[in-house]
Design an enzyme around this catalytic site. Structure first.
Site, short mmCIF file in Angstrom:
data_model
loop_
_atom_site.label_atom_id
_atom_site.label_comp_id
_atom_site.label_asym_id
_atom_site.label_seq_id
_atom_site.Cartn_x
_atom_site.Cartn_y
_atom_site.Cartn_z
CG HIS A 216 -44.92 16.77 -60.02
ND1 HIS A 216 -43.81 16.23 -60.14
CD2 HIS A 216 -45.18 17.02 -61.05
CE1 HIS A 216 -43.36 17.09 -61.43
NE2 HIS A 216 -44.45 18.19 -61.93
CB ALA B 166 -53.71 23.94 -56.47
C1 GAR Z 1 -43.74 21.42 -53.42
O1 GAR Z 1 -43.91 22.45 -54.35
C2 GAR Z 1 -44.09 20.17 -53.93
O2 GAR Z 1 -44.87 19.79 -54.92
C3 GAR Z 1 -42.86 19.74 -55.20
O3 GAR Z 1 -41.72 20.21 -54.25
C4 GAR Z 1 -42.01 21.28 -53.35
C5 GAR Z 1 -42.10 20.90 -51.79
O4 GAR Z 1 -42.14 22.40 -50.59
N1 GAR Z 1 -41.99 18.50 -55.14
C6 GAR Z 1 -42.09 17.83 -56.30
O5 GAR Z 1 -41.35 18.72 -57.10
C7 GAR Z 1 -41.44 16.30 -55.83
N2 GAR Z 1 -41.60 15.71 -57.95
P1 GAR Z 1 -42.21 21.88 -49.10
O6 GAR Z 1 -41.46 20.81 -48.96
O7 GAR Z 1 -42.23 23.46 -48.64
O8 GAR Z 1 -43.61 21.02 -49.45
#
Ligand code: GAR
Length: 201
Positions: free
Chosen positions: A111, A181
């Site tokens: 998260h 992070a």
């Molecule tokens: C990431 O920032 C992840 O932490 C967030 O969505 C993004 C996905 O990016 N997740 C949430 O907000 C879940 N509550 P990615 O597809 O490039 O990994």
């Protein structure tokens, strides 16, 4: 060597999946093996990333199904592939109590904030960073936690802080939180959980 069989659930770009795949390639993730990538969207770029690493992919759409039907399909796929750990990496669906109970202590999520700030229902993706900037916090970060019946409410496994600059926008902050992070702690936390599961075997 015996490895924990992992499924990664995605919905979008898949940069966190990318970090996990790199960690598997370079040996940082050694107690687990990514067996399967599951997306609820057919156009998720994460699927292309998985293909590039030769990982099996599956698309299970939620549209037109009841939540129970959607989750039953997920469960069948997980059972079929003997999956032991599920990593939610940008998976934008909330899983029911029934699902989280079935895989108790076997689902983790990344998260993009320091839980318990800016988390829970409605806080996902860019919205999290918009909320952090609106509130005016000077430090944010990312959290990897176990998934239980409370959205973003399971036990925390790992966190990393990121400083906010006055010039940050939701977009620049999102990028910083990912780079500094999320991509750092997700592979480490996944290895930690896999190691623990192997020790318990
Ligand atoms: C990431 O920032 C992840 O932490 C967030 O969505 C993004 C996905 O990016 N997740 C949430 O907000 C879940 N509550 P990615 O597809 O490039 O990994």
């Amino acid at each position: 060597m015996l490895k924990v069989k992992i499924a990664v659930f995605v919905s979008g770009g898949g940069t966190n999946l990318g970090a996990l795949l790199e960690a598997q390639k370079n040996g940082e993730l050694k107690s687990g093996e990514i067996r399967l990538v599951v997306s609820n969207r057919a156009d998720a770029f994460a699927l292309t990333r998985a293909d590039c690493f030769g990982i099996k992919t599956n698309v299970i759409l939620r549209k037109g199904k009841t939540p129970a039907e959607f989750e039953d399909e997920l469960i069948s796929l997980l059972v079929e592939n003997e999956i032991e750990l599920i990593v939610l990496a940008g998976f934008m669906c909330i899983l029911s109590n029934n699902f989280t109970e079935k895989f108790k202590d076997r689902i983790i999520n990344v998260h993009p904030s320091l839980i318990p700030s800016f988390c829970g229902e409605g806080y996902y993706g860019l919205k999290v960073h918009e909320a952090a900037l609106k509130y005016g916090v000077k430090v944010t970060g990312a959290t990897v936690h176990y998934v239980n019946e409370i959205p973003d409410g399971g036990e925390i496994i790992m966190q990393k802080a990121v400083e906010i600059d006055e010039t940050d926008t939701p977009e620049t902050l999102q990028k910083k939180v990912m780079q500094q992070a999320e991509w750092v702690i997700l592979p480490v936390a996944t290895e930690k959980v896999c190691k623990k599961l192997l020790e318990e075997k």
